[in-house]
Design an enzyme around this catalytic site. Structure first.
Site, mmCIF file in Angstrom:
data_model
loop_
_atom_site.group_PDB
_atom_site.id
_atom_site.type_symbol
_atom_site.label_atom_id
_atom_site.label_comp_id
_atom_site.label_asym_id
_atom_site.label_seq_id
_atom_site.Cartn_x
_atom_site.Cartn_y
_atom_site.Cartn_z
ATOM 1 N N GLU A 474 0.854 -1.188 0.000
ATOM 2 C CA GLU A 474 0.000 0.000 0.000
ATOM 3 C C GLU A 474 0.888 1.236 0.000
ATOM 4 O O GLU A 474 1.250 1.732 -1.041
ATOM 5 C CB GLU A 474 -0.957 -0.028 1.200
ATOM 6 C CG GLU A 474 -2.114 0.920 1.055
ATOM 7 C CD GLU A 474 -3.271 0.572 1.993
ATOM 8 O OE1 GLU A 474 -4.192 1.387 2.062
ATOM 9 O OE2 GLU A 474 -3.239 -0.493 2.627
ATOM 10 N N GLU A 756 -2.322 0.498 13.393
ATOM 11 C CA GLU A 756 -3.470 0.855 12.564
ATOM 12 C C GLU A 756 -4.775 0.586 13.304
ATOM 13 O O GLU A 756 -5.705 1.396 13.277
ATOM 14 C CB GLU A 756 -3.437 0.058 11.269
ATOM 15 C CG GLU A 756 -4.597 0.332 10.335
ATOM 16 C CD GLU A 756 -4.460 -0.413 9.020
ATOM 17 O OE1 GLU A 756 -5.071 0.022 8.031
ATOM 18 O OE2 GLU A 756 -3.745 -1.428 8.985
#
Length: 926
Positions: A474, A756
């Protein structure tokens, strides 16, 4: 009393070399001694020394004296600089007491190549060689040239690439940049770099070498297998060497058809999958004059870029630190694992020798799962470097990749044990070379570790642009992440140059590519369609983050530059037919990663995503009205946006606030957003909402119940308002909670960066089953702003966009010109020290509390040319106004208004047993 000024800086550059501005604004900081108080600049003097001809010795000096109190981004006081021109600049200031500072040290500013006509070089490309991994094999370019004179005055290399590059002259690496030119919106803008190469040149024979790899230009990006060749499918460079001799004559060597190209020892080197290096293929001396390059191939000529070729706005990516390994051991399955003790972003350097063909494999991971390296969170990202030896001693490090890791599994090490020694390895840390500006410590070790985790998380995700994560497939510029984190980021580091450039990329893609819609990621590579899905919170970065930068750095030009982007975004938002609220048929991510959301659906949290979108809409509508007024637009334009903001707020209240003042939905995030964005109709409703937020916090046993949207606001919402009516101790109790979900829970699990998810790793050591689980994400670190301002007591006196309306006409309180010292001690924290390197100088606050003696002490420092407002805790006294200097304050008889610790509410609707790790809203009897 002595006041000194720093060497001046230019625009938002940390180093003003090869810049793109012809009239760069000038700034300087102040430093006073312990006896300096109430020092304010009355005027300043700038001395500028410039060449008057091609000869270095012929210079002209100008002195300009200006009556002004401004010292940040003051106008360039001379004629505009031309391409390649440099100037030496120093400043001094005079106070209202007619006290002159000494002259500052000189700073040198130099422009780059400002127009396309300044480039005579051509874009040259190598033959495409596809490696076994599907990547383009890194390419070597070289060009021999001779100098025709000995007396060199200066030499410059102007260079960029399609891909990422590293230049060298006569075998020596030029500069310290890594992953240059970094990632921009390549469809619109490409930056070039300027290097001083004077010291690298020989008297006669010379050679320039450039190695280039995929990078973001043509390498694989995004998840699910990703996409290659997004911007192009050829590796290329644009390079121009310019030499100026003492007699004023010049020579230029530009990339053209006479250059040669080949491949070398790097078989593949790409961002996600890592580097494959075969030492036996090394072309020794490939960038030195002795090499015969007859067998090298010719280059091809590409069209000169039609996109904007720009000088960088922000600092380069560099190696900022090295980290030694802490431990090497064998895992339960007998794998060799190296622990560097810190989750970081960069790579591993090694020193090794072994038989030819020996293959060493380095697998990088952030965490271990039950003693073994955890690769599942990487998804389709190998994060693996492979080194093949050649019988010779090797000092190696990856060149065109980076990894997010704490642990490295080593296979194939050529030793009797199969393990390297500690001294054989070291990790290097990379990130954009921003100036550090924020520091914090307190009496609670876990909170200090939280601060460290926030800082390390930011460093790892500011690699050329603000990304979401640095390790998996990502690493994109997600807009929502930086939107919630920018106030914290701006305190910790000088982000102004990097974010200024990134916002320009955002605006150009939004306006030129997406018909006004802000992409989810910038640069956008995940949705190439016009009219991409519109997302609140994420798209709202176009309005909120420029204002955060303006408040932090005092540059109104940022608002001017981004104003079209702001208004275009608000106009692009689809509305309901019967109100000014969001069209509720549009999908929203809402309070992303609310801990109540299931692992496979991060947007399905407690709070209605449409509520989050509309709360944000009311907020950004209010901000836009404020910005319009700040920029001096006419009354009719200001009124239009003020009226629209009022209608949106009224529509919000009609839909979500009951006649009794209760909020629907009734969640931590909903209440926090409505309180922070001032969305209630009156003070009674506001007080009731704050009480309800405290009630929910107690009912959750002080565990957090917010995601990306709610997390920045929950502790400030509890602490705002009348000190006798707020819930500061509830906020502290939430901060200090260690069970999951909480800020300190990851630390109890060994985290050294922000996660996260609140539960990226479960208490039993399993990794969260969700496919999206990073251990280095800065968004939940947005609590840092509250740590610095409320615990540490250091903040600007104007901290919200809505306050722009009431600021003085000259905006004199913006950008740390007026400081607020207002610590709110609480919890078990008995002392704190916080400092910030502001645009004016160091701001600091240190306090300690002796509960037994009921004594509170605080010392503060205000830089010259600033003022401050002091609000002492535990008193009913009005705020104290002070000028620059060092001050001490004592509050005797200090007592807390709230009891510590606050009691949790235990009921069937409160948290289930801790061992189950479920979230508010689950009945115990189910």
């Amino acid at each position: 009393m002595t006041v000194t000024v720093s060497a001046p800086t230019f625009e938002h550059h940390r180093e003003a070399f090869g810049i793109g501005e012809t009239t760069p604004r000038i700034s300087w900081r102040f430093k006073g001694d312990s006896e300096t108080q109430n020092w304010t600049q009355k005027s300043y003097e700038i001395e500028i020394s410039r060449q008057t001809s091609n000869k270095q010795s012929q210079r002209k000096t100008e002195n300009v004296r200006i009556a002004s109190t401004e010292s940040v981004l003051v106008p360039w006081p001379s004629t505009p600089l031309k391409s390649r021109e440099s100037a030496r600049v120093r400043v001094r200031a005079n106070s209202f007491a007619n006290e002159y500072t000494p002259w500052s040290e000189y700073s040198v500013v130099e422009t780059g190549l400002l127009t396309p006509d300044d480039w005579t070089a051509q874009v040259i490309a190598a033959e495409k060689t596809i490696s076994a991994t599907g990547a383009l094999q890194p390419t070597l370019f070289r060009k021999s040239f001779q100098l025709d004179k000995k007396s060199i005055a200066k030499a410059r290399l102007y260079i960029t690439s399609y891909g990422v590059y590293e230049p060298s002259i006569n075998g020596s690496r030029v500069g310290n940049h890594v992953m240059a030119p970094a990632w921009q919106s390549y469809g619109h803008r490409l930056s070039y770099q300027t290097h001083d190469i004077t010291k690298y040149l020989h008297e006669k024979d010379n050679v320039i070498g450039v190695e280039v790899s995929d990078g973001w230009w043509s390498g694989r990006l995004t998840w699910g297998g990703g996409r290659r060749f997004i911007y192009g499918d050829a590796l290329a460079i644009l390079a121009q060497v310019e030499v100026e001799y003492e007699d004023g004559s010049t020579m230029t060597v530009g990339s053209d058809a006479t250059w040669k190209t080949s491949t070398g020892a790097r078989i593949a080197s790409e961002i996600y999958d890592g580097e494959i290096y075969d030492a036996s293929l090394e072309v020794k001396g490939w960038n030195e004059t002795a090499l015969k390059d007859d067998s090298w191939k010719a280059v091809s000529i590409l069209e000169f870029p039609k996109i904007d070729l720009i000088a960088p706005e922000g600092p380069p990516i560099v190696v900022t630190e090295t980290v030694k390994p802490k431990q090497i051991w064998s895992s339960p399955t007998n794998k060799t694992i190296v622990d560097f003790g810190q989750n970081l972003v960069g790579g591993v350097r090694l020193r090794v020798s072994g038989p030819k063909g020996t293959k060493i494999v380095l697998q990088h991971v952030e965490v271990l799962e039950h003693g073994e390296v955890a690769t599942r969170p990487l998804r389709d990202c190998k994060a693996r470097d492979t080194i093949i030896l050649s019988d010779e001693k090797l000092h190696w490090e990856p060149k065109f990749t980076f990894h997010g890791f704490r642990y490295v599994q080593v296979e194939g090490w050529p030793s009797k044990t199969g393990q390297p020694a500690l001294e054989d390895l070291e990790a290097f840390v990379i990130h954009t070379d921003m100036e550090p500006t924020g520091w914090f410590e307190c009496s609670e070790p876990l909170v200090n570790q939280l601060y460290s985790n926030i800082r390390w998380g930011m460093r790892g995700n500011f690699v050329g642009l603000p990304t979401d994560c640095p390790q998996r497939d990502e690493r994109l510029g997600w807009t929502g992440d930086i939107q919630v984190f920018s106030p914290t980021a701006n305190f910790l580091y000088d982000t102004s140059g990097l974010l200024l450039g990134w916002l320009k990329d955002l605006a150009v893609e939004q306006i030129k590519d997406y018909q006004g819609v802000v992409p989810q990621v910038v640069p956008d590579i995940i949705d190439a369609r016009p009219n991409a899905p519109t997302l609140a919170v994420w798209g709202d970065v176009a309005v909120i983050t420029p204002v955060d930068l303006y408040l932090s750095f005092g540059d109104k030009r940022i608002l001017q530059n981004q104003y079209e982007s702001m208004t275009t975004w608000l106009n692009a938002i689809p509305r309901m037919a019967d109100s000014r609220l969001w069209d509720n048929t549009r999908h929203q991510l809402g309070d992303w990663l609310d801990p109540a959301a299931p692992p496979d659906d991060p947007s399905a949290g407690t709070t209605d995503p449409q509520f989050v979108a509309n709360a944000y809409l009311a907020h950004v509508s209010n901000i836009l009205a404020s910005v319009t007024k700040t920029l001096g637009y006419d009354e009719a334009t200001v009124k239009k946006y003020e009226d629209d903001a009022a209608v949106v707020k009224k529509d919000f209240q009609h839909k979500y606030v009951t006649p009794a003042g209760r909020l629907s939905p009734d969640s931590m995030t909903a209440l926090s957003l409505a309180l922070t964005f001032d969305l209630f109709a009156n003070q009674d409703q506001t007080d009731q909402a704050r009480s309800r937020l405290a009630e929910l916090s107690r009912a959750s046993r002080f565990r957090i119940g917010t995601g990306f949207a709610g997390t920045p606001t929950i502790l400030p919402a509890l602490c705002a308002g009348d000190p006798k009516k707020n819930f500061k101790q509830v906020a502290y109790r939430m901060l200090l909670e260690t069970s999951c979900p909480s800020w300190l829970y990851p630390i109890t699990m060994g985290a050294t960066t922000m996660w996260e998810r609140w539960d990226s790793m479960l208490p039993n050591g399993d990794i969260n089953p969700g496919s999206m689980t990073s251990f280095n994400h800065y968004a939940l670190g947005s609590v840092g702003k509250w740590l610095f301002g409320t615990v540490g007591g250091v903040d600007m006196d104007i901290t919200s966009a809505s306050a722009l309306r009431t600021a003085s006409p000259d905006q004199s309180s913006i950008g740390w010109r007026v400081i607020k010292f207002a610590p709110q001690p609480g919890g078990t924290i008995t002392s704190a020290k916080t400092s910030h390197l502001s645009p004016y100088g160091i701001v600091s606050c240190a306090w300690n509390l002796d509960a037994e003696k009921k004594l509170f002490r605080m010392s503060v420092s205000v830089p010259p040319n600033c003022k401050a407002v002091v609000q002492l805790p535990g008193t009913d006294k009005e705020a104290i106004n002070i000028g620059s200097g060092e001050y001490e304050f004592v509050v005797e008889g200090y007592e807390e208004d709230e009891a510590w610790p606050p009691e949790a509410i235990v009921s069937p609707w409160s948290m289930v047993e801790e061992s189950e790790q479920k979230i508010v809203g689950v009945r115990k009897d189910k």
